[in-house]
Enzyme design. Structure first.
Site: not given
Ligand code: NDP
Ligand code: 8X3
Length: 247
Positions: A9-11, A14, A34, A80, A146, A177, A182
């Site tokens: 999930g580098a795209t 985080f 992806r 991630n 989730y 949190g 995105e």
């Molecule tokens: P984003 O939506 O900005 O990034 C999510 C990343 O995950 C993208 O790079 C996406 O890449 C990748 N991803 C999703 N599905 C797939 C898949 N099937 N295969 C490969 N890659 C995938 O969200 P965040 O950066 O916020 O989220 C990163 C992580 O942090 C997640 O696990 C999320 O649950 C967690 N998190 C987020 C919080 C928040 O409030 N934002 C708080 C706590 C945890 P692509 O679409 O190109 O595949």
């Molecule tokens: C993402 C934080 O509060 O939307 O994991 O579930 S929350």
């Protein structure tokens, strides 16, 4: 010799912020996700720091083992990739959304871990950092599956540590949190207004905050394992237990 981080999930969010941080610190990167065009953009931005950009859906078990299982010398796996879909009550959700969250946040994370772990054990070094969530510990209406996938992440990290006792492979769960990325666009399937309301009037965590945490847990001396970090915006806290009252 520079160390190597593999980021799922580098795209976006985080993952991208962590790629930038580790590139700035002189690490080599293997970036996955992806969206190929995003991977190419990041590769262009970070130049020679990017050792490989691998288009990858973590749900594709065969592909994960084929591509990630073949990699040599990974020092750090950042698990991630993940997502939330919807905020409906459990009786009203789209069951496909539940499947997607389980397949990505649980099974994808398991596959990536299992694919790289044998070499870490063989080289007797390495670090697996998983991105959990406050939702894994603290329930909220609509968090149903989730939150449960993130509870899995917490318990999986602990159980990995139990398996790895005696090996010099570290495991950490970082549980943030509310953070602005995105994430909410994805959760609300492109409804920008709903997504914006999540952060309205508050200062959420930034992806760079999470990247700093990944850097910090990794930079500790090798004998020290940070088991987990839970971090919230100063503008977020717990609600009281809910009571339903008639009338
Ligand atoms: P984003 O939506 O900005 O990034 C999510 C990343 O995950 C993208 O790079 C996406 O890449 C990748 N991803 C999703 N599905 C797939 C898949 N099937 N295969 C490969 N890659 C995938 O969200 P965040 O950066 O916020 O989220 C990163 C992580 O942090 C997640 O696990 C999320 O649950 C967690 N998190 C987020 C919080 C928040 O409030 N934002 C708080 C706590 C945890 P692509 O679409 O190109 O595949
Ligand atoms: C993402 C934080 O509060 O939307 O994991 O579930 S929350």
């Amino acid at each position: 010799m520079p160390k190597t981080i593999l980021i799922t999930g580098a795209t976006s969010g985080f993952g991208t912020a962590t790629a930038r941080k580790f590139a700035a610190e002189g690490w080599k990167l293997i970036i996955t996700g992806r969206r190929e065009e995003r991977l190419q953009q990041l590769q262009k931005e970070l130049g020679a720091a990017v050792q490989q950009a691998i288009p990858l859906d973590v749900r594709d078990r065969h592909l994960v083992f084929d591509r990630l299982g073949a990699l040599e010398s990974i020092d750090l796996l950042l698990n991630n990739a993940g997502l939330a879909l919807g905020l409906e009550p459990a009786w009203d959700v789209n069951i496909d959304d539940w499947d997607t969250m389980v397949d990505t946040n649980i099974k994808g994370l398991m596959y990536c871990t299992r694919a790289v772990l044998p070499k870490m054990v063989q080289q007797n070094s390495g670090h697996i950092v998983c991105v959990g969530s406050t939702a894994g510990a603290w329930p909220y209406p609509g968090g149903n599956t989730y939150g449960s996938t993130k509870a899995f992440v917490q318990q999986f990290c602990r159980n990995l540590r139990a398996d790895l006792l005696g090996k010099k492979v570290r495991v950490t769960n970082i549980a943030p949190g509310m953070a602005k990325s995105e994430f909410s666009d994805v959760r609300f399937k492109g409804d920008k207004e709903k997504a914006a309301r999540v952060y309205q009037g508050a200062e959420p965590l930034r992806p760079e905050d999470i990247a700093e945490m990944v850097w910090w847990v990794t930079s500790q001396p090798p004998h020290l394992n940070i088991n987990m970090i839970e971090a919230m915006s100063i503008d977020q806290s717990w609600g009281p237990l809910a009571v339903h009252r008639e009338g």
